[in-house]
Design a protein around this motif. Structure first.
Motif, short mmCIF file in Angstrom:
data_model
loop_
_atom_site.label_atom_id
_atom_site.label_comp_id
_atom_site.label_asym_id
_atom_site.label_seq_id
_atom_site.Cartn_x
_atom_site.Cartn_y
_atom_site.Cartn_z
N ALA A 37 -37.01 -12.40 18.86
CA ALA A 37 -38.13 -12.99 18.14
C ALA A 37 -38.41 -12.14 16.91
O ALA A 37 -38.49 -10.93 16.98
CB ALA A 37 -39.37 -13.04 19.03
N SER A 38 -38.56 -12.80 15.77
CA SER A 38 -38.78 -12.08 14.52
C SER A 38 -39.79 -12.85 13.69
O SER A 38 -40.03 -14.04 13.89
CB SER A 38 -37.47 -11.92 13.75
OG SER A 38 -36.90 -13.20 13.46
N VAL A 39 -40.39 -12.14 12.76
CA VAL A 39 -41.38 -12.77 11.88
C VAL A 39 -40.65 -13.56 10.82
O VAL A 39 -39.78 -13.04 10.11
CB VAL A 39 -42.28 -11.70 11.23
CG1 VAL A 39 -43.25 -12.35 10.25
CG2 VAL A 39 -43.03 -10.92 12.30
N LEU A 58 -43.35 -17.03 14.03
CA LEU A 58 -42.26 -16.40 14.75
C LEU A 58 -41.05 -17.33 14.84
O LEU A 58 -41.19 -18.53 15.04
CB LEU A 58 -42.71 -16.03 16.17
CG LEU A 58 -43.85 -15.01 16.31
CD1 LEU A 58 -44.14 -14.77 17.78
CD2 LEU A 58 -43.51 -13.72 15.60
N TYR A 60 -37.35 -17.71 16.90
CA TYR A 60 -36.66 -17.22 18.09
C TYR A 60 -35.55 -18.21 18.46
O TYR A 60 -35.48 -19.33 17.95
CB TYR A 60 -37.63 -17.06 19.26
CG TYR A 60 -38.30 -18.36 19.67
CD1 TYR A 60 -37.72 -19.17 20.65
CD2 TYR A 60 -39.46 -18.79 19.05
CE1 TYR A 60 -38.31 -20.37 21.00
CE2 TYR A 60 -40.06 -19.97 19.40
CZ TYR A 60 -39.49 -20.77 20.38
OH TYR A 60 -40.08 -21.96 20.73
N LEU A 145 -51.56 -13.95 20.14
CA LEU A 145 -50.62 -13.46 21.14
C LEU A 145 -51.33 -13.22 22.47
O LEU A 145 -50.82 -13.57 23.54
CB LEU A 145 -49.97 -12.17 20.64
CG LEU A 145 -48.96 -11.50 21.58
CD1 LEU A 145 -47.80 -12.44 21.89
CD2 LEU A 145 -48.45 -10.20 20.96
N TYR A 163 -43.36 -16.62 25.73
CA TYR A 163 -44.45 -15.63 25.83
C TYR A 163 -44.61 -15.22 27.30
O TYR A 163 -44.66 -16.07 28.19
CB TYR A 163 -45.77 -16.21 25.33
CG TYR A 163 -45.76 -16.56 23.86
CD1 TYR A 163 -45.94 -15.57 22.89
CD2 TYR A 163 -45.56 -17.87 23.45
CE1 TYR A 163 -45.93 -15.89 21.54
CE2 TYR A 163 -45.55 -18.20 22.10
CZ TYR A 163 -45.72 -17.21 21.15
OH TYR A 163 -45.71 -17.53 19.82
N ALA A 175 -44.64 -8.03 24.32
CA ALA A 175 -44.09 -8.75 23.17
C ALA A 175 -43.53 -10.10 23.62
O ALA A 175 -43.18 -10.28 24.78
CB ALA A 175 -42.99 -7.93 22.53
N PRO A 176 -43.49 -11.06 22.72
CA PRO A 176 -42.77 -12.30 23.05
C PRO A 176 -41.34 -11.95 23.48
O PRO A 176 -40.82 -10.89 23.12
CB PRO A 176 -42.77 -13.07 21.71
CG PRO A 176 -43.94 -12.53 20.97
CD PRO A 176 -44.04 -11.09 21.36
N LEU A 180 -41.02 -8.05 19.25
CA LEU A 180 -41.79 -8.41 18.06
C LEU A 180 -41.99 -7.14 17.25
O LEU A 180 -42.58 -6.17 17.74
CB LEU A 180 -43.14 -9.01 18.44
CG LEU A 180 -44.10 -9.30 17.28
CD1 LEU A 180 -43.51 -10.37 16.36
CD2 LEU A 180 -45.46 -9.74 17.81
N SER A 181 -41.53 -7.14 16.06
CA SER A 181 -41.67 -5.97 15.20
C SER A 181 -43.00 -6.02 14.47
O SER A 181 -43.68 -7.05 14.43
CB SER A 181 -40.52 -5.93 14.18
OG SER A 181 -40.54 -7.09 13.36
N LEU A 185 -48.29 -6.24 17.73
CA LEU A 185 -48.34 -5.90 19.15
C LEU A 185 -49.31 -4.74 19.40
O LEU A 185 -50.09 -4.76 20.36
CB LEU A 185 -46.94 -5.54 19.65
CG LEU A 185 -46.81 -5.28 21.15
CD1 LEU A 185 -47.23 -6.51 21.95
CD2 LEU A 185 -45.39 -4.87 21.51
#
Length: 588
Positions: A37-39, A58, A60, A145, A163, A175-176, A180-181, A185
């Motif tokens: 998962a990334s922004v 997000l 994914y 979140l 999630y 984190a998902p 998650l960067s 979080l």
């Protein structure tokens, strides 16, 4: 096409792609769980729903391909900002949606959300997004979140868990799936920790420093503490006070972890009350919900359905506590004792007085009255005006002990003291009762065989420095067996020495540095209380043994060499200066 028809088609289209987002693109290479998962750019999610406010998009990988999910706030048709609480449901909410409470909240699967979790979630939203949004993408995303993990419905219809489920109070936000960067979080974990500890409703307590009526002229303190439903002290809560009666009401305060203290001071007699009020998050939040919302069976979120929105404002809950008390005039406490039990005629009599419970600022003149002589020990009704032997006054400005001026008893018989303290705006008058045995002295003629004790005194040293201590050793011989004789001592000075000596000085006008008394009950050496010498000069002791039924009075004169001390200032040591510079042995 009519506007209403155009809107119906748009709604139908959005329900297909869903606005809490799952746009899925076929993924080459087969099906795999959600990972990495990334922004993603906000535009990727805004293309699916134009109503986004603040949050994070997000991206994914799911079993079915690539998906997008929005965590954050959205805007309803009426402009109200809210948080989606149903995963994958159509995020648009009509402006005429009903506002309901969150008591008994269930997720889209029909599973009950714990009351403690609802209260903690409401604390988070109330604290950070009281006006709809935090105003920050990361903070709104952090709240989104938390909501997903509390609601436990972040599982897609294809079985992909996006999630984590089952977030409880005191737990850790995860984190998902896939991670998650960024700071989202960390923010979510901090918010949930605070929400778990400080969830509502709050309670406020007022603990008085002492119970009972509040005397005029005194101050009473109240410790104010705010406690959450998790039984945790809440620091930083704003407490306000409402008061009735003749007191000054405390100003609002912010609580601390150790509790905060306020004070009240009465201005007049009467009754008063103080009420503390704190406003904090309620245990129940508020939701937008339309009448067609329904739960459904199955273990995964559906890609359609009517959304519910948590309004980013809680219903404030007020916790109030009151304390009520009466205001009365204070009653000083007086303990007294006659200076001696048995004496001969002509002996000065004094009263030893200890006063407590005086209010600050008390300043009055007290009166001590000596009644007698009486043929027998006096009683409670013996102190009549015709039996007054003497009366003395003395200033009274603080709690503590003191000795009254003397009254000389010239006739044999029993004598008794009484004390009278006048009242003022803060205190009631106090008069000690007549006939107390500790206040009674027997004056009787000394027998013809009365002895004269021998007194030898010596100061602790004939020289002392300023700041040092000095005392007197009193050696008494010749007391009759069983005698008990009061000894009064006085330290006079300082006066200037003559040519560095204290010999031959005139002590008739020397000031008194200290005085005291002790009771000698047998032959021996008795030591006076020490006195700190604060000024240079000559000081000297004098002693007086009062007369008793078996001994006569004896006194010492001032200026006796063994009783006199020369007080000087310490000599300041001079340290020679050592020149600095290069060493030289005298050669060039």
């Amino acid at each position: 096409m009519s506007p209403s028809r155009h809107r119906s088609v748009l709604v139908a289209l959005l329900l297909v792609v869903t606005a809490t987002f799952a746009l899925v693109v076929a993924s080459p290479g087969g099906v795999r769980p959600a990972s990495a998962a990334s922004v993603a750019p906000t535009a990727s999610c805004r293309a699916l729903d134009p109503n986004l406010v603040h949050g994070v998009c997000l991206k994914y990988t799911s079993r079915s391909g690539t998906g997008f999910s929005w965590i954050g706030t959205l805007r309803a048709d009426n402009g109200r900002v809210f948080f989606c609480i149903d995963y994958l449901y159509d995020s648009r909410i009509a402006g005429n949606a009903t506002v309901i409470g969150t008591h008994g909240l269930v997720n889209q699967f029909g599973s009950r959300v714990g009351a403690a979790e609802v209260a903690a979630l409401n604390e988070v939203i109330s604290t950070w997004a009281a006006h709809g949004s935090t105003g920050s993408d990361n903070r709104d995303a952090a709240i989104g979140l938390i909501i997903r993990e509390v609601m436990s419905d972040g599982t897609r219809s294809d079985g992909t868990v996006v999630y984590p489920r089952g977030l409880r109070v005191g737990g850790t936000v995860r984190a998902p799936v896939g991670g998650l960067s960024g700071p989202v979080l960390d923010l979510a974990r901090s918010m949930w920790s605070q929400g778990s500890a400080q969830r509502g409703p709050w309670r406020v307590s007022l603990t008085a420093s002492r119970a009972g009526a509040l005397p005029l002229g005194t101050t009473r303190t109240y410790r104010t503490t705010v406690v959450s439903s998790a039984n945790q002290v809440v620091p930083g809560a704003r407490v306000t006070f409402t008061c009735t009666g003749p007191i000054s009401c405390p100003a609002p305060l912010r609580t601390t972890a150790a509790g905060s203290t306020v004070a009240v001071r009465p201005a007049a007699i009467g009754a008063y009350s103080i009420r503390a009020t704190v406003t904090g998050p309620a245990a129940d939040g508020k939701l937008y919900r339309v009448g067609t919302w329904r739960t459904h069976g199955g273990g995964g979120a559906r890609n359609n359905g009517v959304q519910r929105g948590w309004i980013a404002q809680s219903t404030p809950a007020s916790a109030t506590v009151s304390a009520t008390s009466g205001i009365v005039k204070g009653n000083p406490q007086v303990a007294t004792r006659a200076s001696v039990a048995t004496v001969v005629p002509g002996t000065p009599l004094r009263d030893l007085v200890t006063v407590s419970s005086l209010p600050a600022g008390y300043e009055q003149t007290a009166t001590a009255t000596l009644y007698g002589p009486f043929d027998a020990e006096p009683g409670a009704t013996s102190c009549t005006p015709d039996r007054i032997a003497g009366r003395v006054s003395f200033p009274l400005v603080a709690n503590g002990s003191l000795t009254t001026p003397a009254v000389v008893a010239t006739q044999p018989g029993y004598y008794v003291w009484t004390e009278s303290l006048p009242g003022d705006v803060h205190t009631n008058p106090v008069t000690a009762p007549c006939g107390l045995s500790v206040e009674t002295t027997l004056v009787r003629s000394a027998p013809l065989t009365a002895t004269t004790p021998r007194v030898h005194t010596i100061a602790s040293g004939q020289h002392s420095l300023v700041g040092g201590r000095v005392y007197d050793d009193v050696r008494v011989d010749g007391l009759p067996s069983g005698a008990s004789v009061p000894v009064e001592w006085t330290l006079l000075g300082p006066i200037a020495p003559r040519q560095g000596s204290c010999a031959g000085l005139d002590w008739s006008h020397a000031p008194v540095i200290a005085r005291g008394s002790l009771v000698v009950s047998h032959d021996g050496t008795w030591r006076t209380a020490p006195t700190v010498l604060r000024t240079a000069g000559c000081v000297t002791y004098t002693e007086r043994l009062l007369a008793s039924s078996t001994s006569v009075a004896v006194s010492t004169r001032p200026g006796v060499a063994s009783e006199t001390v020369l007080v000087t200032r310490p000599v300041t040591r001079v340290v020679p200066e050592i020149p600095s510079g290069p060493f030289s042995d005298g050669t060039r």
